[in-house]
Design an enzyme around this catalytic site. Structure first.
Site, PDB file in Angstrom:
ATOM      1  N   HIS A 112       4.613   0.332  -0.131  1.00  0.00           N
ATOM      2  CA  HIS A 112       5.465  -0.484   0.736  1.00  0.00           C
ATOM      3  C   HIS A 112       4.686  -1.654   1.314  1.00  0.00           C
ATOM      4  O   HIS A 112       3.453  -1.693   1.270  1.00  0.00           O
ATOM      5  CB  HIS A 112       6.097   0.360   1.847  1.00  0.00           C
ATOM      6  CG  HIS A 112       5.107   1.122   2.670  1.00  0.00           C
ATOM      7  ND1 HIS A 112       4.596   2.341   2.262  1.00  0.00           N
ATOM      8  CD2 HIS A 112       4.523   0.852   3.855  1.00  0.00           C
ATOM      9  CE1 HIS A 112       3.745   2.780   3.169  1.00  0.00           C
ATOM     10  NE2 HIS A 112       3.674   1.892   4.147  1.00  0.00           N
ATOM     11  N   ARG A 134       5.778   6.015  13.438  1.00  0.00           N
ATOM     12  CA  ARG A 134       5.691   6.683  12.132  1.00  0.00           C
ATOM     13  C   ARG A 134       5.169   8.101  12.268  1.00  0.00           C
ATOM     14  O   ARG A 134       4.268   8.355  13.082  1.00  0.00           O
ATOM     15  CB  ARG A 134       4.744   5.878  11.223  1.00  0.00           C
ATOM     16  CG  ARG A 134       4.842   6.270   9.760  1.00  0.00           C
ATOM     17  CD  ARG A 134       3.868   5.498   8.907  1.00  0.00           C
ATOM     18  NE  ARG A 134       2.548   6.091   8.934  1.00  0.00           N
ATOM     19  CZ  ARG A 134       1.453   5.518   8.448  1.00  0.00           C
ATOM     20  NH1 ARG A 134       1.525   4.308   7.906  1.00  0.00           N
ATOM     21  NH2 ARG A 134       0.299   6.127   8.498  1.00  0.00           N
ATOM     22  N   ASP A 184       0.703   5.004   1.851  1.00  0.00           N
ATOM     23  CA  ASP A 184       0.017   5.365   3.097  1.00  0.00           C
ATOM     24  C   ASP A 184      -1.243   6.210   2.868  1.00  0.00           C
ATOM     25  O   ASP A 184      -1.213   7.241   2.183  1.00  0.00           O
ATOM     26  CB  ASP A 184       0.975   6.106   4.042  1.00  0.00           C
ATOM     27  CG  ASP A 184       1.909   5.130   4.758  1.00  0.00           C
ATOM     28  OD1 ASP A 184       1.511   3.969   4.962  1.00  0.00           O
ATOM     29  OD2 ASP A 184       3.031   5.532   5.109  1.00  0.00           O
ATOM     30  N   HIS A 222       0.843  -1.197   0.000  1.00  0.00           N
ATOM     31  CA  HIS A 222       0.000   0.000   0.000  1.00  0.00           C
ATOM     32  C   HIS A 222       0.878   1.247   0.000  1.00  0.00           C
ATOM     33  O   HIS A 222       2.053   1.206   0.359  1.00  0.00           O
ATOM     34  CB  HIS A 222      -0.932   0.030   1.220  1.00  0.00           C
ATOM     35  CG  HIS A 222      -0.205   0.155   2.526  1.00  0.00           C
ATOM     36  ND1 HIS A 222       0.393  -0.919   3.159  1.00  0.00           N
ATOM     37  CD2 HIS A 222       0.052   1.234   3.312  1.00  0.00           C
ATOM     38  CE1 HIS A 222       0.971  -0.504   4.271  1.00  0.00           C
ATOM     39  NE2 HIS A 222       0.789   0.800   4.396  1.00  0.00           N
TER      40      HIS A 222
HETATM   41  C1  SIN Z   1       3.599   1.211   7.438  1.00  0.00           C
HETATM   42  O1  SIN Z   1       2.881   0.604   6.640  1.00  0.00           O
HETATM   43  O2  SIN Z   1       3.612   2.430   7.487  1.00  0.00           O
HETATM   44  C2  SIN Z   1       4.483   0.422   8.384  1.00  0.00           C
HETATM   45  C3  SIN Z   1       5.344  -0.569   7.712  1.00  0.00           C
HETATM   46  C4  SIN Z   1       5.910  -1.592   8.646  1.00  0.00           C
HETATM   47  O3  SIN Z   1       5.314  -1.920   9.680  1.00  0.00           O
HETATM   48  O4  SIN Z   1       6.956  -2.131   8.330  1.00  0.00           O
END
Ligand code: SIN
Length: 314
Positions: free
Chosen positions: A270, A287, A121, A119
């Site tokens: 990601h 984050r 974000d 996805h």
């Molecule tokens: C995310 O999707 O922002 C986090 C990615 C992760 O947990 O590695």
């Protein structure tokens, strides 16, 4: 050309040491201490590197919530943690904890991230974040890596006829409620009800590059391309999702405590790799996101908000 053309390692005009890590995406940045306010020239250089390499990795950074937010603010307005976050760390409304212990408590089983699909974000928003900065704190002894893909390379790799189709279509993005039924989070997801049609190809406002903006995690629920039947939408989306996540466009990052990843959310997707939840170890990262603009397609058309409100930072 999307391939990274640099020599294997470049020392930039400042003290930054920029080392590309794959042929299409990712660079490790050394020679910078994220606890400190950076001179404007270094901020510019980091930003240029972000646009070029799409995701930047920093190692061994001794930063906490305050330093992470301060670092982010040098690049733009910082949003609240997440449209659905009801419990950020005290005093830090901008921090989204990605914490396997919370998922265990809320969902009854340990998972290492809130989502294990590719996805970009929060693309259910009409103005998804421009960038995200993720800092690792507690990690499993192995597993729990994250991967990113270069959506500009994915677009440029399409045959011309498929690029032309992608240029012309709009895809529905919505929030799939990854929350236990009846939970506070499920209530918040329903109440916020984020739904947007985005152009399948967005033009980056800084670089002018075209990115295949298909965010599988947010488009898999509706599977809807405007003007196409569900069957047609499904087939076209499956093809675009596969192209966006071809392994040659990706990089995989092995976290250590103090690692920081900074990605261009307008040019990447990601994946939190789901290979460690069953091991029962804790995984905790934090984050922050930078306020984003409303995407525009190749003909200048803007994304269309169907439900919800824009998400602003300060
Ligand atoms: C995310 O999707 O922002 C986090 C990615 C992760 O947990 O590695």
């Amino acid at each position: 050309m999307t391939e990274i053309q640099d020599k294997p390692r470049t020392t930039s005009s400042s003290s930054l040491d920029i080392a590309p890590v794959t042929g299409y995406i990712g660079a490790q940045i050394g020679g910078v201490d994220l606890r400190e306010a950076q001179p404007a020239a270094v901020v510019d250089e980091i930003q240029d590197a972000l646009h070029k390499y799409k995701v930047l990795f920093f190692r061994d950074q001794q930063i906490g919530h305050a330093e992470q937010v301060a670092f982010a603010r040098q690049f733009g307005a910082v949003t609240p943690a997440h449209p659905h976050e009801e419990n950020p760390p005290e005093g830090f409304p901008e921090i989204l904890p990605i914490d396997s212990r919370r998922y265990e408590q809320n969902l009854g089983r340990k998972r290492t991230s809130y989502d294990h699909s590719w996805h970009t974000d929060v693309t259910a928003l009409v103005n998804p974040p421009a960038a995200s900065i993720l800092r690792a704190d507690i990690l499993p002894p192995y597993g729990g890596d994250t991967a990113w893909t270069n959506l500009v390379a994915a677009y440029e790799g399409l045959p011309r006829q498929l690029r032309e189709l992608a240029d012309a279509i709009d895809i529905k993005h919505q929030f799939a409620p990854r929350a236990a039924e009846g939970s506070e989070r499920a209530r918040k997801v329903a109440e916020t009800n984020l739904v947007t049609f985005h152009p399948a190809v967005r033009v980056h406002p800084v670089t002018g590059e075209r990115a295949l903006f298909v965010s599988p995690g947010f488009t898999r629920g509706a599977r809807e391309i405007r003007g196409f039947s569900p069957e047609q939408s499904e087939k076209i989306l499956s093809l675009l999702w596969a192209e966006a996540t071809r392994v040659e466009y990706t990089v995989r990052f092995r976290w250590a405590p103090g690692s920081v990843a900074f990605w261009d959310n307008r040019a990447t997707a990601h994946l939190a790799i789901a290979d460690a939840g069953h091991l029962g170890h804790d995984r905790v990262l934090y984050r922050v996101t930078l306020e984003g603009d409303v995407p525009r397609g190749v003909d200048g058309r803007e994304s269309e908000l169907i439900s919800g409100t824009p998400f602003y930072g300060s």
